[in-house]
Structures are given as structure tokens and as C-alpha cells.
Design a protein around this motif. Structure first.
Motif, mmCIF file in Angstrom:
data_model
loop_
_atom_site.group_PDB
_atom_site.id
_atom_site.type_symbol
_atom_site.label_atom_id
_atom_site.label_comp_id
_atom_site.label_asym_id
_atom_site.label_seq_id
_atom_site.Cartn_x
_atom_site.Cartn_y
_atom_site.Cartn_z
ATOM 1 N N SER A 223 -4.809 -8.437 2.916
ATOM 2 C CA SER A 223 -4.853 -7.745 4.154
ATOM 3 C C SER A 223 -5.831 -8.142 5.176
ATOM 4 N N GLY B 112 0.885 -1.329 -0.127
ATOM 5 C CA GLY B 112 0.017 -0.042 -0.057
ATOM 6 C C GLY B 112 0.748 1.252 0.055
ATOM 7 N N GLN B 113 0.162 2.489 0.088
ATOM 8 C CA GLN B 113 0.929 3.646 -0.196
ATOM 9 C C GLN B 113 1.555 4.046 0.940
ATOM 10 N N LYS B 114 0.968 3.400 2.220
ATOM 11 C CA LYS B 114 1.550 3.742 3.640
ATOM 12 C C LYS B 114 2.558 2.566 3.825
ATOM 13 N N GLY B 115 3.858 2.963 4.543
ATOM 14 C CA GLY B 115 4.530 1.903 4.927
ATOM 15 C C GLY B 115 5.785 1.528 4.039
ATOM 16 N N GLU B 116 6.552 0.649 4.477
ATOM 17 C CA GLU B 116 7.599 0.014 3.513
ATOM 18 C C GLU B 116 7.261 -0.285 2.376
ATOM 19 N N THR B 117 6.181 -1.072 2.177
ATOM 20 C CA THR B 117 5.751 -1.699 0.863
ATOM 21 C C THR B 117 5.504 -0.886 -0.314
ATOM 22 N N ARG B 118 5.463 0.504 -0.059
ATOM 23 C CA ARG B 118 4.831 1.610 -1.110
ATOM 24 C C ARG B 118 5.861 1.385 -2.232
ATOM 25 N N LYS B 119 7.158 0.966 -1.879
ATOM 26 C CA LYS B 119 8.275 1.149 -2.674
ATOM 27 C C LYS B 119 8.260 0.099 -3.537
ATOM 28 N N LYS C 220 -3.822 -2.218 -1.191
ATOM 29 C CA LYS C 220 -4.352 -1.672 0.230
ATOM 30 C C LYS C 220 -5.091 -0.340 -0.278
#
Length: 157
Positions: free
Chosen positions: A149, A116-123, A142
């Protein structure tokens, strides 16, 4: 490979397909969607991956099954997200091999990714969404990726 239904318990791939077919036959005029998503959790020296297969009767409920994969502990987030995506896509391929889509050829399908756009996974969004769409499927992230999720996540705990 074993699958699990929240009320019926353990079942085979063939039993899962039969259960989904029965669910669809209950209301053949309804609109349906197939959603597949994987989540993972690392603890106690291993990473548990859970893939959820959901058939949603739009506006009228859903049926879902899930399967688990155990792997040695994966600490690298990128590798874990890639593996989650791989398990979701492998699940689609397994269903294809069993003829699942002959019965469900018209149903839209989404792959839900636990990014999702928030957190480390945005990359990682562009990479995994690109992977899923390049093989011909719709990817959701997300907060729209409830198969990964919410549903799969529930069974990684």
C-alpha cells in the motif's frame, strides 16, 4: 526479469540478491525481516502491477527493489487483487529457485496484501489471507501492509 533499485536503477535478479546480501552483511548482528507486496493501477488500457521486495533491518532502515508486470486492463477488483497476491507469491518462489533463502533461511517473511477493512477490498480479506497462510507465509493487510500500500503503490503511478 528486471528489478529496479531506487538509486542504482535497473538490475538483474542476481544483482538484486547480491545487493540484499551486501546490505545484510553490513550488520550481521541486526534483526531483519523480508517483506513482499504487490499493488496495481489500471489506466490507458493496461494494468501495471508492481511487486516490492523489502529487506528491513529492524529499527535501522531497509533496502528495497521492485519489479513491474504489464497486463491488459483489468477492471474486476477481485481478479486484480488475486493477481496481486499471485505475483507476490510467485516472487517468493522465484527467490527460492535462485537459492535466496539458503542465505536468508532464518529471516521472518511477510506477504503484504493491498486489502483492508475499509472499502471494497474488505470482502476479499479472508480469501487472500487464507491463500497466503495456506502456503505457509504470514499475511499482513492494511494498515500494516506497507510493502503493497505504500512502497509498491508509489511505483504504479
Amino acid at each position: 526479469m528486471d528489478f529496479f533499485h531506487p538509486r542504482k536503477g535497473r538490475c538483474s535478479l542476481e544483482q538484486m540478491i547480491e545487493g540484499i546480501q551486501s546490505f545484510v552483511r553490513e550488520d550481521e548482528n541486526a534483526e531483519y525481516k523480508i517483506v513482499i507486496g504487490t499493488d496495481s493501477q489500471t489506466r490507458n488500457g493496461e494494468t501495471l502491477f508492481v511487486t516490492a521486495i523489502i529487506v528491513q533491518r529492524i529499527g535501522k532502515g531497509a533496502v528495497f527493489y521492485y519489479t513491474r508486470f504489464h497486463h491488459r486492463a483489468m477492471k474486476d477488483l477481485r481478479y486484480r487483487i488475486y493477481r496481486e497476491t499471485e505475483y507476490s507469491l510467485a516472487c517468493v518462489e522465484m527467490l527460492k529457485e535462485k537459492g535466496f533463502f539458503r542465505f536468508f533461511s532464518n529471516l521472518p517473511m511477510e506477504i503484504h496484501l493491498d486489502v483492508g477493512q475499509k472499502g471494497e477490498t474488505r470482502k476479499l480479506i479472508q480469501e487472500v489471507v487464507g491463500w497466503v497462510t495456506s502456503v505457509g507465509y504470514t499475511a499482513k493487510i492494511k494498515p500494516e501492509s506497507y510493502a503493497a500500500s505504500a512502497v509498491a503503490d508509489r511505483f504504479t503511478k
